[in-house]
Write a protein that holds these residues in place. Structure first.
Motif, mmCIF file in Angstrom:
data_model
loop_
_atom_site.group_PDB
_atom_site.id
_atom_site.type_symbol
_atom_site.label_atom_id
_atom_site.label_comp_id
_atom_site.label_asym_id
_atom_site.label_seq_id
_atom_site.Cartn_x
_atom_site.Cartn_y
_atom_site.Cartn_z
ATOM 1 N N LEU A 90 0.837 -1.193 0.000
ATOM 2 C CA LEU A 90 0.000 0.000 0.000
ATOM 3 C C LEU A 90 0.871 1.241 0.000
ATOM 4 N N GLY A 91 0.501 2.195 -0.801
ATOM 5 C CA GLY A 91 1.220 3.460 -0.846
ATOM 6 C C GLY A 91 0.730 4.398 0.230
ATOM 7 N N SER A 92 0.972 5.670 0.009
ATOM 8 C CA SER A 92 0.523 6.681 0.956
ATOM 9 C C SER A 92 -0.926 7.054 0.660
ATOM 10 N N PHE A 93 -1.622 7.486 1.668
ATOM 11 C CA PHE A 93 -3.014 7.899 1.519
ATOM 12 C C PHE A 93 -3.111 9.368 1.912
ATOM 13 N N ILE A 145 2.542 -4.389 3.516
ATOM 14 C CA ILE A 145 3.390 -3.235 3.812
ATOM 15 C C ILE A 145 2.579 -1.988 3.506
ATOM 16 N N CYS A 146 2.577 -1.048 4.425
ATOM 17 C CA CYS A 146 1.817 0.198 4.265
ATOM 18 C C CYS A 146 2.757 1.392 4.177
ATOM 19 N N ASP A 147 2.269 2.452 3.602
ATOM 20 C CA ASP A 147 2.934 3.755 3.552
ATOM 21 C C ASP A 147 4.217 3.745 2.724
ATOM 22 N N MET A 148 4.196 3.007 1.618
ATOM 23 C CA MET A 148 5.332 3.041 0.693
ATOM 24 C C MET A 148 5.286 4.355 -0.094
ATOM 25 N N PRO A 149 6.409 4.770 -0.677
ATOM 26 C CA PRO A 149 6.478 6.098 -1.304
ATOM 27 C C PRO A 149 5.844 6.179 -2.699
ATOM 28 N N LEU A 199 10.310 -2.876 6.249
ATOM 29 C CA LEU A 199 9.427 -2.213 5.290
ATOM 30 C C LEU A 199 10.157 -1.967 3.975
ATOM 31 N N GLY A 200 10.843 -3.002 3.515
ATOM 32 C CA GLY A 200 11.620 -2.889 2.286
ATOM 33 C C GLY A 200 10.987 -3.634 1.129
ATOM 34 N N LEU A 201 11.266 -3.132 -0.048
ATOM 35 C CA LEU A 201 10.772 -3.718 -1.276
ATOM 36 C C LEU A 201 11.918 -3.648 -2.275
ATOM 37 N N HIS A 202 12.361 -4.805 -2.769
ATOM 38 C CA HIS A 202 13.523 -4.843 -3.658
ATOM 39 C C HIS A 202 13.210 -5.698 -4.880
ATOM 40 N N SER A 203 13.539 -5.169 -6.058
ATOM 41 C CA SER A 203 13.308 -5.939 -7.285
ATOM 42 C C SER A 203 14.321 -7.073 -7.357
ATOM 43 N N LEU A 204 13.870 -8.225 -7.834
ATOM 44 C CA LEU A 204 14.736 -9.396 -7.977
ATOM 45 C C LEU A 204 15.388 -9.443 -9.352
#
Length: 81
Positions: free
Chosen positions: A14-17, A42-46, A69-74
């Motif tokens: 989820l991104g920002s609201f 995961i909440c509040d991603m940019p 709270l990390g997100l990484h491309s494989l």
């Protein structure tokens, strides 16, 4: 939820609201809908409706780290063509 998409997810990002009501209430509503599933959220991603909108390339596999709270491309999303 009615389309049956939530049951096919491996994780939810989820991104920002912004101007969507009180953010904790929005998150609570989302969590109510996914409570039956065991995938990470995961909440509040940019990215989202606010000023900050990072690129999230479609079709690229990602790894989620819910502790950091990390997100990484494989894979490299930018291939030379």
């Amino acid at each position: 939820k009615l389309a049956g998409i939530l049951e096919r997810l491996a994780g939810l990002i989820l991104g920002s609201f912004t101007e969507c009501g009180e953010v904790p209430s929005v998150w609570d509503m989302v969590m109510e809908h996914v409570a039956a599933f065991s995938y990470p959220v995961i909440c509040d991603m940019p990215f989202g409706h606010g000023r900050e909108n990072d690129v999230l390339p479609l079709g690229v596999p990602f790894s989620m780290n819910t502790r950091e709270l990390g997100l990484h491309s494989l894979e490299n999303p930018f291939t030379g063509s």
